[in-house]
Every structure is written in structure tokens, then in C-alpha cells.
Design a protein around this motif. Structure first.
Motif, PDB file in Angstrom:
ATOM      1  N   GLU A 173     100.732 -52.937  19.563  1.00  0.00           N
ATOM      2  CA  GLU A 173     101.059 -53.152  20.973  1.00  0.00           C
ATOM      3  C   GLU A 173      99.927 -52.635  21.832  1.00  0.00           C
ATOM      4  O   GLU A 173      99.193 -51.715  21.449  1.00  0.00           O
ATOM      5  CB  GLU A 173     102.388 -52.508  21.355  1.00  0.00           C
ATOM      6  CG  GLU A 173     102.432 -51.014  21.373  1.00  0.00           C
ATOM      7  CD  GLU A 173     103.783 -50.484  21.808  1.00  0.00           C
ATOM      8  OE1 GLU A 173     103.811 -49.703  22.777  1.00  0.00           O
ATOM      9  OE2 GLU A 173     104.805 -50.832  21.180  1.00  0.00           O
ATOM     10  N   LYS A 174      99.784 -53.270  22.966  1.00  0.00           N
ATOM     11  CA  LYS A 174      98.757 -52.912  23.948  1.00  0.00           C
ATOM     12  C   LYS A 174      99.429 -52.854  25.312  1.00  0.00           C
ATOM     13  O   LYS A 174     100.478 -53.468  25.526  1.00  0.00           O
ATOM     14  CB  LYS A 174      97.644 -53.965  23.999  1.00  0.00           C
ATOM     15  CG  LYS A 174      96.890 -54.166  22.714  1.00  0.00           C
ATOM     16  CD  LYS A 174      95.850 -53.102  22.521  1.00  0.00           C
ATOM     17  CE  LYS A 174      95.015 -53.363  21.284  1.00  0.00           C
ATOM     18  NZ  LYS A 174      93.893 -52.448  21.199  1.00  0.00           N
ATOM     19  N   HIS A 183     101.589 -67.415  11.497  1.00  0.00           N
ATOM     20  CA  HIS A 183     102.357 -67.324  12.732  1.00  0.00           C
ATOM     21  C   HIS A 183     101.873 -66.108  13.509  1.00  0.00           C
ATOM     22  O   HIS A 183     101.736 -65.018  12.947  1.00  0.00           O
ATOM     23  CB  HIS A 183     103.849 -67.187  12.421  1.00  0.00           C
ATOM     24  CG  HIS A 183     104.703 -67.038  13.634  1.00  0.00           C
ATOM     25  ND1 HIS A 183     105.687 -66.083  13.730  1.00  0.00           N
ATOM     26  CD2 HIS A 183     104.734 -67.720  14.808  1.00  0.00           C
ATOM     27  CE1 HIS A 183     106.282 -66.191  14.905  1.00  0.00           C
ATOM     28  NE2 HIS A 183     105.718 -67.161  15.581  1.00  0.00           N
ATOM     29  N   ILE A 184     101.600 -66.314  14.780  1.00  0.00           N
ATOM     30  CA  ILE A 184     101.188 -65.229  15.681  1.00  0.00           C
ATOM     31  C   ILE A 184     102.139 -65.254  16.865  1.00  0.00           C
ATOM     32  O   ILE A 184     102.356 -66.309  17.471  1.00  0.00           O
ATOM     33  CB  ILE A 184      99.737 -65.417  16.166  1.00  0.00           C
ATOM     34  CG1 ILE A 184      98.782 -65.442  14.971  1.00  0.00           C
ATOM     35  CG2 ILE A 184      99.356 -64.323  17.164  1.00  0.00           C
ATOM     36  CD1 ILE A 184      97.384 -65.925  15.305  1.00  0.00           C
ATOM     37  N   GLN A 185     102.696 -64.102  17.180  1.00  0.00           N
ATOM     38  CA  GLN A 185     103.613 -64.020  18.325  1.00  0.00           C
ATOM     39  C   GLN A 185     103.131 -62.935  19.275  1.00  0.00           C
ATOM     40  O   GLN A 185     102.825 -61.818  18.856  1.00  0.00           O
ATOM     41  CB  GLN A 185     105.028 -63.696  17.857  1.00  0.00           C
ATOM     42  CG  GLN A 185     106.019 -63.664  19.004  1.00  0.00           C
ATOM     43  CD  GLN A 185     107.410 -63.376  18.514  1.00  0.00           C
ATOM     44  OE1 GLN A 185     107.716 -62.256  18.129  1.00  0.00           O
ATOM     45  NE2 GLN A 185     108.255 -64.395  18.530  1.00  0.00           N
ATOM     46  N   GLU A 186     103.058 -63.296  20.550  1.00  0.00           N
ATOM     47  CA  GLU A 186     102.691 -62.353  21.608  1.00  0.00           C
ATOM     48  C   GLU A 186     103.861 -62.311  22.586  1.00  0.00           C
ATOM     49  O   GLU A 186     104.252 -63.328  23.142  1.00  0.00           O
ATOM     50  CB  GLU A 186     101.424 -62.821  22.309  1.00  0.00           C
ATOM     51  CG  GLU A 186     100.247 -62.923  21.361  1.00  0.00           C
ATOM     52  CD  GLU A 186      99.176 -63.898  21.796  1.00  0.00           C
ATOM     53  OE1 GLU A 186      98.094 -63.853  21.201  1.00  0.00           O
ATOM     54  OE2 GLU A 186      99.414 -64.708  22.710  1.00  0.00           O
ATOM     55  N   GLN A 187     104.414 -61.124  22.741  1.00  0.00           N
ATOM     56  CA  GLN A 187     105.555 -60.935  23.635  1.00  0.00           C
ATOM     57  C   GLN A 187     105.105 -60.059  24.795  1.00  0.00           C
ATOM     58  O   GLN A 187     104.400 -59.066  24.599  1.00  0.00           O
ATOM     59  CB  GLN A 187     106.694 -60.274  22.864  1.00  0.00           C
ATOM     60  CG  GLN A 187     107.967 -60.150  23.632  1.00  0.00           C
ATOM     61  CD  GLN A 187     109.079 -59.564  22.765  1.00  0.00           C
ATOM     62  OE1 GLN A 187     108.860 -59.087  21.657  1.00  0.00           O
ATOM     63  NE2 GLN A 187     110.278 -59.606  23.285  1.00  0.00           N
ATOM     64  N   PHE A 188     105.542 -60.412  25.995  1.00  0.00           N
ATOM     65  CA  PHE A 188     105.104 -59.729  27.210  1.00  0.00           C
ATOM     66  C   PHE A 188     106.304 -59.062  27.866  1.00  0.00           C
ATOM     67  O   PHE A 188     107.244 -59.740  28.292  1.00  0.00           O
ATOM     68  CB  PHE A 188     104.441 -60.729  28.166  1.00  0.00           C
ATOM     69  CG  PHE A 188     103.387 -61.561  27.481  1.00  0.00           C
ATOM     70  CD1 PHE A 188     102.144 -61.023  27.194  1.00  0.00           C
ATOM     71  CD2 PHE A 188     103.652 -62.854  27.082  1.00  0.00           C
ATOM     72  CE1 PHE A 188     101.182 -61.776  26.532  1.00  0.00           C
ATOM     73  CE2 PHE A 188     102.701 -63.616  26.423  1.00  0.00           C
ATOM     74  CZ  PHE A 188     101.459 -63.070  26.149  1.00  0.00           C
ATOM     75  N   ILE A 236     102.277 -55.523  25.747  1.00  0.00           N
ATOM     76  CA  ILE A 236     102.061 -56.716  24.932  1.00  0.00           C
ATOM     77  C   ILE A 236     102.330 -56.344  23.478  1.00  0.00           C
ATOM     78  O   ILE A 236     101.657 -55.466  22.928  1.00  0.00           O
ATOM     79  CB  ILE A 236     100.622 -57.241  25.088  1.00  0.00           C
ATOM     80  CG1 ILE A 236     100.303 -57.493  26.558  1.00  0.00           C
ATOM     81  CG2 ILE A 236     100.411 -58.493  24.244  1.00  0.00           C
ATOM     82  CD1 ILE A 236      98.827 -57.553  26.869  1.00  0.00           C
ATOM     83  N   LEU A 237     103.322 -56.987  22.896  1.00  0.00           N
ATOM     84  CA  LEU A 237     103.645 -56.777  21.489  1.00  0.00           C
ATOM     85  C   LEU A 237     103.089 -57.952  20.700  1.00  0.00           C
ATOM     86  O   LEU A 237     103.371 -59.104  21.027  1.00  0.00           O
ATOM     87  CB  LEU A 237     105.154 -56.697  21.286  1.00  0.00           C
ATOM     88  CG  LEU A 237     105.899 -55.645  22.106  1.00  0.00           C
ATOM     89  CD1 LEU A 237     107.393 -55.744  21.861  1.00  0.00           C
ATOM     90  CD2 LEU A 237     105.392 -54.252  21.778  1.00  0.00           C
ATOM     91  N   VAL A 238     102.306 -57.665  19.684  1.00  0.00           N
ATOM     92  CA  VAL A 238     101.649 -58.707  18.901  1.00  0.00           C
ATOM     93  C   VAL A 238     102.075 -58.568  17.442  1.00  0.00           C
ATOM     94  O   VAL A 238     101.981 -57.481  16.863  1.00  0.00           O
ATOM     95  CB  VAL A 238     100.112 -58.605  19.009  1.00  0.00           C
ATOM     96  CG1 VAL A 238      99.430 -59.671  18.169  1.00  0.00           C
ATOM     97  CG2 VAL A 238      99.672 -58.686  20.465  1.00  0.00           C
ATOM     98  N   ASN A 262      89.757 -56.879  14.345  1.00  0.00           N
ATOM     99  CA  ASN A 262      89.175 -58.014  15.052  1.00  0.00           C
ATOM    100  C   ASN A 262      90.190 -58.685  15.962  1.00  0.00           C
ATOM    101  O   ASN A 262      89.847 -59.101  17.074  1.00  0.00           O
ATOM    102  CB  ASN A 262      88.579 -59.021  14.079  1.00  0.00           C
ATOM    103  CG  ASN A 262      87.348 -58.492  13.369  1.00  0.00           C
ATOM    104  OD1 ASN A 262      87.119 -58.811  12.215  1.00  0.00           O
ATOM    105  ND2 ASN A 262      86.556 -57.672  14.031  1.00  0.00           N
ATOM    106  N   TYR A 263      91.430 -58.796  15.512  1.00  0.00           N
ATOM    107  CA  TYR A 263      92.433 -59.423  16.362  1.00  0.00           C
ATOM    108  C   TYR A 263      92.745 -58.525  17.568  1.00  0.00           C
ATOM    109  O   TYR A 263      92.934 -59.007  18.681  1.00  0.00           O
ATOM    110  CB  TYR A 263      93.714 -59.776  15.593  1.00  0.00           C
ATOM    111  CG  TYR A 263      94.441 -60.892  16.295  1.00  0.00           C
ATOM    112  CD1 TYR A 263      94.040 -62.210  16.133  1.00  0.00           C
ATOM    113  CD2 TYR A 263      95.481 -60.626  17.186  1.00  0.00           C
ATOM    114  CE1 TYR A 263      94.658 -63.238  16.824  1.00  0.00           C
ATOM    115  CE2 TYR A 263      96.108 -61.642  17.874  1.00  0.00           C
ATOM    116  CZ  TYR A 263      95.689 -62.947  17.684  1.00  0.00           C
ATOM    117  OH  TYR A 263      96.298 -63.954  18.387  1.00  0.00           O
ATOM    118  N   GLU A 264      92.754 -57.220  17.355  1.00  0.00           N
ATOM    119  CA  GLU A 264      92.938 -56.296  18.477  1.00  0.00           C
ATOM    120  C   GLU A 264      91.784 -56.423  19.471  1.00  0.00           C
ATOM    121  O   GLU A 264      91.996 -56.326  20.684  1.00  0.00           O
ATOM    122  CB  GLU A 264      93.086 -54.858  17.988  1.00  0.00           C
ATOM    123  CG  GLU A 264      94.427 -54.599  17.344  1.00  0.00           C
ATOM    124  CD  GLU A 264      94.710 -53.131  17.106  1.00  0.00           C
ATOM    125  OE1 GLU A 264      94.430 -52.310  18.007  1.00  0.00           O
ATOM    126  OE2 GLU A 264      95.233 -52.812  16.022  1.00  0.00           O
TER     127      GLU A 264
END
Length: 142
Positions: free
Chosen positions: A7-8, A88-93, A102-104, A128-130
Motif C-alpha cells: 500500500e502507498k 491480475h493487478i488490482q489497484e484500490q483507492f 492505494i492498495l495494490v 519495480n512495480y512499487e
């Protein structure tokens, strides 16, 4: 296969953050280091199919991705073809008093040489994704 979550936080409001993350049409222009090529194949309502080249670590993934959005809460990316088919990539705001959390969640399904390499480099993919997410946040905060 590499699976990771993190999370960020971003000081910008949720709508602003969501707009940056869901503007995949401009990823190539805004984030050329990570997305050297983007080609929109179709857009219907909240679903878009996009051909993407994604630089993740030392690998360039060539993928066909289905982006599904639920404004301003969620951005899902389902990889429907290419080097990471089945990912699958999920980004929740989540709106907070001080901005947006931001939950990734990332579940990579890699093929060939990348599959073998991924067994030894989960941390590299996550780092790298972070870095990609950090760049999205910088744009949202400016």
C-alpha cells in the motif's frame, strides 16, 4: 509465480489519483520508461482492451490487457494475452482525511524464461512495480 501486495499513500484526493491511474491511454506519454508502447484496441463503458509493452525490471512484457474500472474506487487489469496471460493487478483507492490510500495486489503469471527468472526475483518485480506506482503518485501530487 510472483504474488505481492503493498500500500502507498498519496496526498491528493481520490478522484485525482484515480484519474491518473485509469488514464491508460496516456501511459506511454506520461510514463515512457515503464510503458514504451500502448495501443488502445477498444473502449466500452468502463472496460478497455489495450496492447501494452510493460517494462518490469529487466523484462519487457508484451501483453493484451483488459482494464476494468469502477470510478473512483477500483482499477483492475486482467492480462488476457501475451507474456503474462492470466495475470491480475488490482489497484484500490481509499479516501482518507489526508489524501488517498492505494492498495495494490499483483498476481503475475509469467511464461518461458521470465517464469524461470521469476522464481528467483519476486522482490525485484515488487520493487519495480512499487517504483511504477511511486511515479503515478508523483504525477497525482503535482
Amino acid at each position: 509465480m510472483p504474488q505481492f501486495s503493498f500500500e502507498k499513500t498519496c496526498s491528493s484526493d481520490r478522484n485525482t489519483v484515480y484519474k491518473i491511474f485509469s488514464d491508460y491511454e496516456n501511459y506511454q506519454k506520461t510514463f515512457p520508461k515503464f510503458f514504451p508502447s500502448i495501443r488502445i484496441r477498444s473502449i466500452r463503458d468502463n472496460v478497455a482492451v489495450v496492447e501494452e509493452h510493460l517494462n518490469l525490471g529487466d523484462d519487457e512484457l508484451v501483453i493484451m490487457a483488459k482494464h476494468v474500472t469502477d470510478e473512483p474506487v477500483l482499477h483492475d487489469v486482467f492480462v488476457i494475452g501475451g507474456d503474462a496471460k492470466g495475470s491480475h493487478i488490482q489497484e484500490q483507492f481509499i479516501e482518507t482525511p489526508h489524501g488517498t490510500k492505494i492498495l495494490v495486489n499483483v498476481d503475475l503469471k509469467l511464461k518461458g524464461k521470465m517464469k524461470i527468472g521469476s522464481m528467483f526475483s519476486k522482490n525485484r518485480y515488487q520493487q519495480n512495480y512499487e517504483e511504477i506506482i511511486d511515479n503515478f503518485i508523483k504525477i497525482a501530487e503535482n
